[in-house]
Motif scaffolding. Sequence first.
Motif, PDB file in Angstrom:
ATOM      1  N   MET A  50      51.179  40.690   1.812  1.00 34.87           N
ATOM      2  CA  MET A  50      49.687  40.918   2.074  1.00 34.87           C
ATOM      3  C   MET A  50      49.786  42.209   2.950  1.00 34.87           C
ATOM      4  O   MET A  50      50.279  42.013   4.133  1.00 34.87           O
ATOM      5  N   GLN A  51      49.294  43.291   2.539  1.00 34.72           N
ATOM      6  CA  GLN A  51      49.167  44.431   3.396  1.00 34.72           C
ATOM      7  C   GLN A  51      48.302  44.372   4.672  1.00 34.72           C
ATOM      8  O   GLN A  51      47.078  44.291   4.078  1.00 34.72           O
ATOM      9  N   THR A  52      48.849  44.423   5.694  1.00 32.28           N
ATOM     10  CA  THR A  52      47.522  44.449   6.816  1.00 32.28           C
ATOM     11  C   THR A  52      48.208  45.533   7.929  1.00 32.28           C
ATOM     12  O   THR A  52      49.010  45.918   8.045  1.00 32.28           O
ATOM     13  N   THR A  53      47.123  45.501   8.682  1.00 34.39           N
ATOM     14  CA  THR A  53      47.329  46.236  10.263  1.00 34.39           C
ATOM     15  C   THR A  53      47.165  45.310  11.295  1.00 34.39           C
ATOM     16  O   THR A  53      46.599  44.326  11.253  1.00 34.39           O
ATOM     17  N   TYR A  54      47.418  45.749  12.576  1.00 37.15           N
ATOM     18  CA  TYR A  54      47.209  45.118  13.623  1.00 37.15           C
ATOM     19  C   TYR A  54      46.764  46.198  14.821  1.00 37.15           C
ATOM     20  O   TYR A  54      47.523  47.112  15.083  1.00 37.15           O
ATOM     21  N   THR A  55      45.513  45.991  15.302  1.00 36.93           N
ATOM     22  CA  THR A  55      45.022  46.856  16.431  1.00 36.93           C
ATOM     23  C   THR A  55      45.075  48.410  15.857  1.00 36.93           C
ATOM     24  O   THR A  55      45.812  49.069  16.646  1.00 36.93           O
ATOM     25  N   GLU A  56      44.823  48.488  14.829  1.00 34.50           N
ATOM     26  CA  GLU A  56      45.299  50.120  14.144  1.00 34.50           C
ATOM     27  C   GLU A  56      44.092  50.919  14.719  1.00 34.50           C
ATOM     28  O   GLU A  56      43.132  50.847  14.728  1.00 34.50           O
ATOM     29  N   ASN A  57      44.714  52.203  15.085  1.00 39.09           N
ATOM     30  CA  ASN A  57      43.796  53.379  15.479  1.00 39.09           C
ATOM     31  C   ASN A  57      43.856  54.110  13.980  1.00 39.09           C
ATOM     32  O   ASN A  57      44.878  54.748  13.653  1.00 39.09           O
ATOM     33  N   ASP A  58      42.598  53.945  13.460  1.00 38.63           N
ATOM     34  CA  ASP A  58      42.721  54.558  12.110  1.00 38.63           C
ATOM     35  C   ASP A  58      42.492  56.077  11.868  1.00 38.63           C
ATOM     36  O   ASP A  58      42.636  56.676  11.039  1.00 38.63           O
ATOM     37  N   ARG A 115      39.937  42.875  10.014  1.00 36.78           N
ATOM     38  CA  ARG A 115      39.682  41.379  10.086  1.00 36.78           C
ATOM     39  C   ARG A 115      39.694  40.751   8.459  1.00 36.78           C
ATOM     40  O   ARG A 115      40.077  39.639   8.310  1.00 36.78           O
ATOM     41  N   ASP A 116      39.127  41.746   7.625  1.00 38.77           N
ATOM     42  CA  ASP A 116      39.150  41.358   6.244  1.00 38.77           C
ATOM     43  C   ASP A 116      40.380  41.057   5.812  1.00 38.77           C
ATOM     44  O   ASP A 116      40.563  40.317   4.836  1.00 38.77           O
ATOM     45  N   SER A 117      41.234  41.993   6.277  1.00 42.31           N
ATOM     46  CA  SER A 117      42.636  41.695   5.523  1.00 42.31           C
ATOM     47  C   SER A 117      43.435  40.737   6.341  1.00 42.31           C
ATOM     48  O   SER A 117      44.193  40.164   5.554  1.00 42.31           O
ATOM     49  N   CYS A 118      43.118  40.309   7.664  1.00 49.12           N
ATOM     50  CA  CYS A 118      43.954  39.150   8.197  1.00 49.12           C
ATOM     51  C   CYS A 118      43.164  37.783   8.112  1.00 49.12           C
ATOM     52  O   CYS A 118      43.717  36.635   8.099  1.00 49.12           O
ATOM     53  N   TYR A 119      42.033  37.835   8.663  1.00 54.68           N
ATOM     54  CA  TYR A 119      41.150  36.565   8.941  1.00 54.68           C
ATOM     55  C   TYR A 119      40.512  36.040   7.641  1.00 54.68           C
ATOM     56  O   TYR A 119      40.673  34.759   7.201  1.00 54.68           O
ATOM     57  N   LYS A 120      40.241  37.042   6.787  1.00 58.46           N
ATOM     58  CA  LYS A 120      39.322  36.616   5.481  1.00 58.46           C
ATOM     59  C   LYS A 120      40.277  35.740   4.736  1.00 58.46           C
ATOM     60  O   LYS A 120      39.865  34.674   4.307  1.00 58.46           O
ATOM     61  N   PRO A 121      41.439  36.023   4.286  1.00 54.01           N
ATOM     62  CA  PRO A 121      42.317  35.095   3.521  1.00 54.01           C
ATOM     63  C   PRO A 121      42.477  33.851   3.953  1.00 54.01           C
ATOM     64  O   PRO A 121      42.375  32.952   3.224  1.00 54.01           O
ATOM     65  N   ILE A 122      42.583  33.863   5.257  1.00 52.09           N
ATOM     66  CA  ILE A 122      42.783  32.302   6.025  1.00 52.09           C
ATOM     67  C   ILE A 122      41.565  31.622   5.864  1.00 52.09           C
ATOM     68  O   ILE A 122      41.654  30.361   5.409  1.00 52.09           O
ATOM     69  N   ILE A 123      40.517  32.182   6.085  1.00 46.82           N
ATOM     70  CA  ILE A 123      39.075  31.509   6.034  1.00 46.82           C
ATOM     71  C   ILE A 123      38.850  31.121   4.724  1.00 46.82           C
ATOM     72  O   ILE A 123      38.366  29.854   4.370  1.00 46.82           O
ATOM     73  N   GLN A 124      38.947  31.969   3.694  1.00 48.30           N
ATOM     74  CA  GLN A 124      39.093  31.657   2.287  1.00 48.30           C
ATOM     75  C   GLN A 124      39.660  30.458   2.019  1.00 48.30           C
ATOM     76  O   GLN A 124      39.350  29.407   1.412  1.00 48.30           O
ATOM     77  N   GLU A 125      41.048  30.389   2.433  1.00 41.62           N
ATOM     78  CA  GLU A 125      41.976  29.220   2.196  1.00 41.62           C
ATOM     79  C   GLU A 125      41.284  27.841   2.828  1.00 41.62           C
ATOM     80  O   GLU A 125      41.398  26.931   2.123  1.00 41.62           O
ATOM     81  N   ILE A 126      40.854  27.956   3.810  1.00 45.78           N
ATOM     82  CA  ILE A 126      40.276  26.769   4.442  1.00 45.78           C
ATOM     83  C   ILE A 126      39.005  26.304   3.622  1.00 45.78           C
ATOM     84  O   ILE A 126      38.879  25.235   3.536  1.00 45.78           O
ATOM     85  N   GLN A 127      38.348  27.270   3.137  1.00 43.94           N
ATOM     86  CA  GLN A 127      37.068  26.987   2.576  1.00 43.94           C
ATOM     87  C   GLN A 127      37.587  26.434   1.281  1.00 43.94           C
ATOM     88  O   GLN A 127      36.807  25.305   0.609  1.00 43.94           O
ATOM     89  N   ARG A 128      38.653  26.771   0.545  1.00 39.16           N
ATOM     90  CA  ARG A 128      39.143  26.421  -0.455  1.00 39.16           C
ATOM     91  C   ARG A 128      39.609  24.694  -0.609  1.00 39.16           C
ATOM     92  O   ARG A 128      39.139  24.009  -1.380  1.00 39.16           O
ATOM     93  N   LEU A 129      40.284  24.529   0.507  1.00 41.54           N
ATOM     94  CA  LEU A 129      41.018  23.344   0.879  1.00 41.54           C
ATOM     95  C   LEU A 129      40.012  22.263   1.230  1.00 41.54           C
ATOM     96  O   LEU A 129      40.141  21.113   1.064  1.00 41.54           O
ATOM     97  N   PHE A 130      39.071  22.810   2.096  1.00 47.91           N
ATOM     98  CA  PHE A 130      38.272  21.739   2.715  1.00 47.91           C
ATOM     99  C   PHE A 130      36.711  22.456   2.447  1.00 47.91           C
ATOM    100  O   PHE A 130      35.918  22.719   3.181  1.00 47.91           O
ATOM    101  N   PRO A 131      36.281  22.155   1.099  1.00 48.46           N
ATOM    102  CA  PRO A 131      34.918  22.819   0.806  1.00 48.46           C
ATOM    103  C   PRO A 131      33.772  21.908   1.489  1.00 48.46           C
ATOM    104  O   PRO A 131      34.029  20.403   1.434  1.00 48.46           O
ATOM    105  N   CYS A 132      32.619  22.554   1.635  1.00 44.62           N
ATOM    106  CA  CYS A 132      31.698  21.686   2.490  1.00 44.62           C
ATOM    107  C   CYS A 132      30.946  20.725   1.503  1.00 44.62           C
ATOM    108  O   CYS A 132      30.314  19.785   1.826  1.00 44.62           O
ATOM    109  N   ASP A 133      31.188  20.963   0.014  1.00 44.83           N
ATOM    110  CA  ASP A 133      30.531  20.143  -0.894  1.00 44.83           C
ATOM    111  C   ASP A 133      31.417  18.550  -1.233  1.00 44.83           C
ATOM    112  O   ASP A 133      31.088  17.661  -1.481  1.00 44.83           O
TER     113      ASP A 133
END
Length: 411
Positions: A353-361, A148-166
């Motif tokens: 951006m290197q990511t995995t998908y439902t990886e069995n680690d 999730r950190d490799s896939c979702y976090k970058p997206i969430i960070q962009e949303i927060q950068r583009l639409f900051p709560c302040d």
Amino acid sequence: MAETAREEAEGGTYFHKERIKSSPEEEARLEIRHFWRIIDAFRCYRVHVQEQVSRAERQFCSLPQRHQNLLPGVLPNLARIRQCVDHNQEVLQAIIHNCLHMFENMEYGERREDPRKTRPTSTFDMDKLKSTIKQFVRDWSEAGQAERDSCYKPIIQEIQRLFPCDKYDVSKVSVLIPGAGLGRLAWEIARLGYTCQGNEWSLFMLFSSNFVLNRCEKVNELTLYPWIHQFSNNKKSSDQTRPVRFPDVNPQSLPLNSDLSMVAGDFVEVYTESASWDCVATCFFIDTAHNVIEYVETIWKILKPGGVWINLGPLLYHFENIANELSVELSYEDIKKAMITFGFHIEMEKESMQTTYTENDRSMLRYVYDCVFFVARKPADLCLNNQEDDQQQSFPPAAKSPRRDSTDSLT
Ligand SMILES: C[S@@+](CC[C@H](N)C(=O)[O-])C[C@H]1O[C@@H](n2cnc3c(N)ncnc32)[C@H](O)[C@@H]1O
């Protein structure tokens, strides 16, 4: 798709992406049949996987006795897998329990056919169910955190950068997640205060996300054994039967005023209203298209002027090599050119951006996706053309029952 209109064309046979639109009664009948087919897949899981285990036992027992004697752990491991299958079945039963009434605008009634006459579940549906079980790891387990950190976090960070709560009242910033899977990305965005809607097509996913989001409330209260179906590439037999607990957070812990919704249906069919979203975020989604340009066109249309499209994912086209299905496998370069022609401004782009998908680690075979990640903006100073205005309809989009699951295999 199961229902496709065939178009004969010079030089070969082509298949049109659109479903044949039947009468409303026939559509409803197909919808109900599809619903029960997926319920049957959940119910038949145990029988199907136990049969696989029986086969493994038979194969092992066909070895010369002297070889079997060298491998005292094999049959006990298969017995352990049987227990895990039984346990998974209990969770699957819980998932489909009460889902008859989960769609506000669709009733599936009681099953008309005699359940004893249920057709055996196809390998295709069973593979989708096994993929759905692995999706619990990605979205709702501690084991899925790195993914999730490799896939979702970058997206969430962009949303927060583009639409900051302040600078924004984030509760008024609307974010759409097409192909939302089990809903974790949408849930995280809603947790930050944004108005977030997930859209999903597959009943496997919809039943499961409904279960986690609406019926789970204790951290790590449930256990699945997602790796028991993998008989190859195990370093240790016990890796196959290791448990994964979920949910790693209490899904009910969203702030009281948060706004999270899920809409079932095909993205391009459900979202037709122009200029209605501030942000569309696609994660491992655009390659589910028959024609990815149709997705680009839809996103262009539904974004408000000034709105942004955030995308992260590979281009593993889901319909490639599927018989009788339209599939146009465009390179990222071609998609990007088309996006720019539509008018998108690419504001940020990372091509690796290197990511995995439902990886069995613990597997001896592991895939890494070298994803593209971009932010593309629909310019604010855009004049909407008449055609777009003509198609305006009320907001929010009505919840729809989902279309039939097709060959949209999970990546
Ligand atoms: C590869 S999965 C990604 C799921 C999630 N975004 C994630 O990153 O875990 C693609 C998802 O898109 C869904 N999907 C495929 N085609 C769709 C469509 N036309 N409309 C809505 N959802 C769709 C599939 O059912 C599947 O859950």
